[in-house]
Write a protein that holds these residues in place. Structure first.
Motif, PDB file in Angstrom:
ATOM      1  N   VAL A 148     -40.414 -27.515  13.864  1.00 18.83           N
ATOM      2  CA  VAL A 148     -40.063 -27.128  12.499  1.00 18.83           C
ATOM      3  C   VAL A 148     -39.452 -25.727  12.478  1.00 18.83           C
ATOM      4  CG1 VAL A 148     -40.980 -26.605  10.219  1.00 18.83           C
ATOM      5  CG2 VAL A 148     -41.719 -28.669  11.394  1.00 18.83           C
ATOM      6  N   LEU A 171     -32.918 -28.283  21.097  1.00 21.16           N
ATOM      7  CA  LEU A 171     -33.461 -29.570  20.652  1.00 21.16           C
ATOM      8  C   LEU A 171     -32.815 -30.722  21.408  1.00 21.16           C
ATOM      9  CD1 LEU A 171     -33.665 -28.858  16.833  1.00 21.16           C
ATOM     10  CD2 LEU A 171     -35.586 -29.289  18.336  1.00 21.16           C
ATOM     11  N   LEU A 172     -31.511 -30.593  21.671  1.00 23.05           N
ATOM     12  CA  LEU A 172     -30.827 -31.631  22.456  1.00 23.05           C
ATOM     13  C   LEU A 172     -31.418 -31.720  23.857  1.00 23.05           C
ATOM     14  CD1 LEU A 172     -27.086 -31.036  21.553  1.00 23.05           C
ATOM     15  CD2 LEU A 172     -28.298 -33.165  21.309  1.00 23.05           C
ATOM     16  N   TYR A 219     -34.304 -30.744  24.815  1.00 21.61           N
ATOM     17  CA  TYR A 219     -35.681 -31.223  24.686  1.00 21.61           C
ATOM     18  C   TYR A 219     -35.707 -32.745  24.613  1.00 21.61           C
ATOM     19  CZ  TYR A 219     -40.298 -31.779  22.518  1.00 21.61           C
ATOM     20  OH  TYR A 219     -41.577 -32.149  22.226  1.00 21.61           O
ATOM     21  N   ALA A 220     -34.795 -33.298  23.793  1.00 21.78           N
ATOM     22  CA  ALA A 220     -34.730 -34.760  23.668  1.00 21.78           C
ATOM     23  C   ALA A 220     -34.373 -35.396  25.004  1.00 21.78           C
ATOM     24  CB  ALA A 220     -33.700 -35.144  22.606  1.00 21.78           C
ATOM     25  N   SER A 260     -36.955 -37.804  27.923  1.00 21.49           N
ATOM     26  CA  SER A 260     -36.664 -39.167  28.352  1.00 21.49           C
ATOM     27  C   SER A 260     -36.795 -39.327  29.865  1.00 21.49           C
ATOM     28  CB  SER A 260     -35.255 -39.563  27.897  1.00 21.49           C
ATOM     29  OG  SER A 260     -34.309 -38.805  28.614  1.00 21.49           O
ATOM     30  N   VAL A 310     -26.476 -35.264  26.968  1.00 27.29           N
ATOM     31  CA  VAL A 310     -26.792 -34.598  25.702  1.00 27.29           C
ATOM     32  C   VAL A 310     -26.119 -33.236  25.625  1.00 27.29           C
ATOM     33  CG1 VAL A 310     -28.901 -35.728  24.973  1.00 27.29           C
ATOM     34  CG2 VAL A 310     -29.022 -33.929  26.670  1.00 27.29           C
ATOM     35  N   ILE A 354     -22.630 -33.531  24.295  1.00 23.64           N
ATOM     36  CA  ILE A 354     -22.602 -33.616  22.830  1.00 23.64           C
ATOM     37  C   ILE A 354     -22.789 -32.216  22.251  1.00 23.64           C
ATOM     38  CG2 ILE A 354     -23.741 -34.545  20.784  1.00 23.64           C
ATOM     39  CD1 ILE A 354     -24.660 -36.893  22.428  1.00 23.64           C
ATOM     40  N   PHE A 388     -30.858 -37.234   7.056  1.00 22.76           N
ATOM     41  CA  PHE A 388     -31.213 -35.835   7.257  1.00 22.76           C
ATOM     42  C   PHE A 388     -29.970 -35.008   7.589  1.00 22.76           C
ATOM     43  CE2 PHE A 388     -32.109 -32.720  10.657  1.00 22.76           C
ATOM     44  CZ  PHE A 388     -32.865 -31.805   9.952  1.00 22.76           C
ATOM     45  N   ILE A 419     -37.074 -30.941   6.734  1.00 22.77           N
ATOM     46  CA  ILE A 419     -37.441 -30.874   8.158  1.00 22.77           C
ATOM     47  C   ILE A 419     -38.849 -31.406   8.352  1.00 22.77           C
ATOM     48  CG2 ILE A 419     -37.930 -29.357  10.103  1.00 22.77           C
ATOM     49  CD1 ILE A 419     -35.930 -27.435   9.017  1.00 22.77           C
ATOM     50  N   TRP A 420     -39.755 -31.015   7.452  1.00 24.88           N
ATOM     51  CA  TRP A 420     -41.141 -31.427   7.607  1.00 24.88           C
ATOM     52  C   TRP A 420     -41.262 -32.951   7.633  1.00 24.88           C
ATOM     53  CZ3 TRP A 420     -45.271 -29.462   9.479  1.00 24.88           C
ATOM     54  CH2 TRP A 420     -46.508 -30.084   9.247  1.00 24.88           C
ATOM     55  N   ARG A 426     -39.818 -34.348  11.075  1.00 23.72           N
ATOM     56  CA  ARG A 426     -40.094 -33.542  12.268  1.00 23.72           C
ATOM     57  C   ARG A 426     -40.267 -34.376  13.534  1.00 23.72           C
ATOM     58  NH1 ARG A 426     -44.360 -34.067   9.202  1.00 23.72           N
ATOM     59  NH2 ARG A 426     -46.387 -34.606  10.084  1.00 23.72           N
ATOM     60  N   ASN A 427     -40.788 -35.602  13.404  1.00 26.71           N
ATOM     61  CA  ASN A 427     -41.017 -36.418  14.600  1.00 26.71           C
ATOM     62  C   ASN A 427     -39.735 -37.022  15.159  1.00 26.71           C
ATOM     63  OD1 ASN A 427     -43.767 -35.960  14.542  1.00 26.71           O
ATOM     64  ND2 ASN A 427     -44.061 -37.585  13.018  1.00 26.71           N
ATOM     65  N   ILE A 434     -36.666 -35.351  14.824  1.00 26.77           N
ATOM     66  CA  ILE A 434     -35.624 -34.330  14.928  1.00 26.77           C
ATOM     67  C   ILE A 434     -34.961 -34.339  16.295  1.00 26.77           C
ATOM     68  CG2 ILE A 434     -35.219 -31.858  15.122  1.00 26.77           C
ATOM     69  CD1 ILE A 434     -37.034 -31.387  12.864  1.00 26.77           C
ATOM     70  N   ALA A 435     -35.800 -34.290  17.361  1.00 24.68           N
ATOM     71  CA  ALA A 435     -35.240 -34.130  18.698  1.00 24.68           C
ATOM     72  C   ALA A 435     -34.318 -35.292  19.024  1.00 24.68           C
ATOM     73  CB  ALA A 435     -36.349 -34.012  19.720  1.00 24.68           C
ATOM     74  N   LYS A 436     -34.777 -36.512  18.787  1.00 29.75           N
ATOM     75  CA  LYS A 436     -33.946 -37.678  19.078  1.00 29.75           C
ATOM     76  C   LYS A 436     -32.700 -37.686  18.189  1.00 29.75           C
ATOM     77  CE  LYS A 436     -34.082 -42.518  20.108  1.00 29.75           C
ATOM     78  NZ  LYS A 436     -34.319 -43.824  19.555  1.00 29.75           N
ATOM     79  N   PHE A 471     -31.057 -35.137  16.932  1.00 28.71           N
ATOM     80  CA  PHE A 471     -30.028 -34.189  17.343  1.00 28.71           C
ATOM     81  C   PHE A 471     -29.254 -34.713  18.539  1.00 28.71           C
ATOM     82  CE2 PHE A 471     -32.149 -31.074  14.677  1.00 28.71           C
ATOM     83  CZ  PHE A 471     -31.055 -30.496  14.105  1.00 28.71           C
ATOM     84  N   ALA A 472     -29.868 -35.604  19.310  1.00 23.88           N
ATOM     85  CA  ALA A 472     -29.144 -36.204  20.423  1.00 23.88           C
ATOM     86  C   ALA A 472     -28.360 -37.414  19.921  1.00 23.88           C
ATOM     87  CB  ALA A 472     -30.109 -36.601  21.521  1.00 23.88           C
ATOM     88  N   LEU A 473     -28.241 -37.570  18.596  1.00 29.19           N
ATOM     89  CA  LEU A 473     -27.510 -38.659  17.963  1.00 29.19           C
ATOM     90  C   LEU A 473     -28.026 -40.020  18.437  1.00 29.19           C
ATOM     91  CD1 LEU A 473     -23.947 -37.151  18.390  1.00 29.19           C
ATOM     92  CD2 LEU A 473     -25.429 -36.939  16.430  1.00 29.19           C
ATOM     93  N   VAL A 482     -30.423 -40.892  23.856  1.00 29.02           N
ATOM     94  CA  VAL A 482     -31.091 -40.319  25.030  1.00 29.02           C
ATOM     95  C   VAL A 482     -31.597 -41.422  25.940  1.00 29.02           C
ATOM     96  CG1 VAL A 482     -32.110 -38.095  25.383  1.00 29.02           C
ATOM     97  CG2 VAL A 482     -32.378 -39.189  23.197  1.00 29.02           C
TER      98      VAL A 482
END
Lengths: 300, 263
Positions: A108, A174-175, A177-178, A182, A213, A216, B192, B247-248, B251-252, B254-256, B258-260, B263
């Motif tokens: 967050v 964040l990218l 991290y994603a 994996s 990633v 991107i 989002f 965002i709240w 939040r679960n 978000i990461a995926k 942002f990778a569109l 992943v």
């Protein structure tokens, strides 16, 4: 994995095509129209052919010099922020917790700068970096370093670069991290058995996984830094002098400020073509990486 | 283990410091801001917030901005859903070129479009309405939504579609009843992002309206007598709230997201 060929799929894509075409093609035609005409005012236009383009692409004219200056500044800006944000983002991504109570909090906080309206990003940094009322500016000046972004070009550059790092590094983090999440645990265990160093693990396991990633991320960051307008405009307004006048700021000055339609339109088109070329380059690389990945998948 | 925490900690502090300073300023009077340097307001005041909440212009600005953001998000998702399905499931004439063309619109600089958009939306009589901004923002949000949704849809095995058709589902019924629930998280992420990019954009919102969007109202704090820093900060703090709330909720994902979804 071959998709069936069916041209009726066009009907599904039609609404998107219509709405984007309305927004893209009609305005683009307006721009093209302006770019080949000149006016003496009173809404009377006459044909000017490629005159504006010749002037724009010739660095010895006023218009051309100005264009190449802001193009150079923009390229420098994009290069600097990519050089900082990509490594930093990957580093932060590696440091983020993968489980536990800290995950939600970290996510967050990291996403927060991304959701700040761009003019407010400018406002935040304007306030934070001012030498009289801002925490950062005040501290730096009290350390004996001369820092004032409204007067010194170097200070102005440092401010807009730091601001962009603040604003967008989280995207790369964040990218990454994603991408990192994996990677199956088995890979790490295998590396441990082989006695691989931390650095070797990063180079041989993590980085290849991150390639996609990160591509991107670099694409988005490059494009967005090449069309950034609001944040630097709010902080420096392109100044001091012209030292932070990057392409978008210059274009808006020309089009909406001076209402110099012909040269602004020519500049828009060249600007767009540069973006288009860069976009094509990234897209080609990206689809090739995808194809590579699919190929290795089939082999496995 | 230790250095990881330190790096992350330093980074998070770096992210929070400017926001902390903004909040700090919003509780100070302008006199205190310009005359003293304190880490906390010596005399906390709600005067700045009071002014914003009692002046209808500010409130209207918020409502106006949230209106076009909402309209834009709904339109973008609705048109992007079928298109993303087409891209993820079929090959058709010119599909790669079409996808690339969409992508280029996501990348087109708003500065290029500011003036022509002004002409276009004045001509169709939408100037100064939330619809103008909502439609204009589609130029970058629709391609982005297609891109994200396509990523999520490609993660759903095609056997599901085929089974549904064998079971006698028509395409619209299959799409709404089975497929959409399957990619609900992807739709959430796409929404989002549409929210995010429409909410944070200023140039088009300002060009297409007569100073109605919240972002342009904020410029009012700059007057001949200087900038009303306290008021500006308070307005800034308030604009952070919708983003923080959104965002709240996601939040679960978000990461995926942002990778569109890739992943």
């Amino acid at each position: 994995m071959d998709k069936p060929i069916d041209n009726r799929a066009w009907f599904l894509a039609l609404p998107v095509v219509l709405i984007v075409a309305f927004n893209a093609i009609v305005p683009l035609m307006t721009v093209v129209n302006y770019s080949v005409q000149d006016t003496f005012g009173n809404n009377e236009f006459f044909w000017n052919g490629i005159g504006w383009f010749q002037e724009l692409l010739d660095p010895t004219t006023d218009l051309g010099g100005r264009f190449f200056d802001s193009l150079g500044r923009n390229a420098l800006f994009s290069a600097i922020i990519l050089a900082i944000e990509v490594p930093l983002g990957v580093l932060v991504g590696l440091c983020m917790p993968k489980k536990g109570p800290g995950v939600a909090f970290t996510l967050v906080v990291m996403a927060l700068p991304l959701l700040v309206p761009w003019n407010v990003v400018g406002t935040i940094w304007q306030i934070f970096a001012r030498e009289d009322i801002g925490l950062l500016g005040w501290i730096v000046n009290h350390l004996g370093i001369d820092y004032n972004y409204t007067l010194g070009p170097l200070s102005a550059w440092i401010t807009i670069v730091t601001m962009d790092v603040w604003h967008w590094t989280s995207l790369i983090a964040l990218l990454s991290y994603a991408g990192l999440r994996s990677i199956p645990d088995a890979y790490y265990q295998a590396a441990k058995i082989d006695g691989a160093s931390r650095f070797a693990v990063f180079m041989t396991i993590e980085l290849p996984k991150l390639r996609r990633v990160l591509l991107i991320g670099v694409l988005l960051r490059f494009m967005d830094s090449f069309m950034i307008y609001t944040e630097p405009f709010v902080v420096t307004g392109g100044g001091p002098g012209n030292s932070t006048t990057i392409l978008s700021i210059d274009l808006v000055k020309l089009a909406l400020g001076q209402f110099d339609l012909g040269s602004a339109a020519a500049m828009s088109i060249v600007y767009n073509l540069i973006i288009l070329a860069a976009c094509w380059l990234f897209y080609t690389v990206m689809t090739n990486v995808d194809a590579d990945r699919d190929a290795t998948r089939v082999e496995a | 283990m230790k250095s990881r925490h330190i790096i992350l900690g330093v980074y998070l502090v770096f992210l929070m410091l400017p926001i902390y300073w903004l909040i700090n300023m919003s509780f100070k009077t302008t006199t205190e801001i310009t005359t003293s340097m304190t880490l906390f307001p010596t005399m906390p005041t709600l005067q700045n917030y009071h002014e914003i909440f009692t002046n209808p212009a500010w409130f209207d600005g918020f409502v106006f901005s949230l209106t076009y953001v909402a309209i834009n998000t709904v339109i973008s998702i609705l048109v992007a859903l079928p298109a993303a399905y087409a891209f993820s499931r079929y090959r058709f004439m010119g599909d790669k070129h079409l996808f690339f063309w969409l992508l280029t619109n996501r990348m087109a600089p708003p500065a290029v479009f500011a003036l022509p958009f002004f002409n276009l939306y004045s001509a169709v009589g939408l100037f100064d309405t939330p619809w103008a901004v909502a439609l204009a923002h589609c130029i970058f949000n629709v391609p982005l939504a297609v891109w994200i949704l396509e990523g999520f849809m490609s993660g759903v095995p095609r056997e599901i579609d085929e089974t549904a058709y064998l079971d006698g589902y028509s395409f619209p019924r299959f799409f709404v009843k089975i497929f959409v629930p399957l990619i609900a998280s992807g739709i959430g992420v796409a929404a989002f992002f549409c929210f995010m990019f429409s909410w944070v954009e200023l140039l088009l919102a300002r060009t297409l309206t007569n100073n109605q969007a919240i972002s342009s109202i904020m410029t009012r704090t700059v007057s001949a007598s200087g900038v009303d820093w306290g008021l500006l900060s308070a307005a800034g703090v308030l604009t952070l709230i919708p983003g923080a709330l959104v965002i709240w909720f996601v939040r679960n994902y978000i990461a995926k997201g942002f990778a569109l979804g890739r992943v």
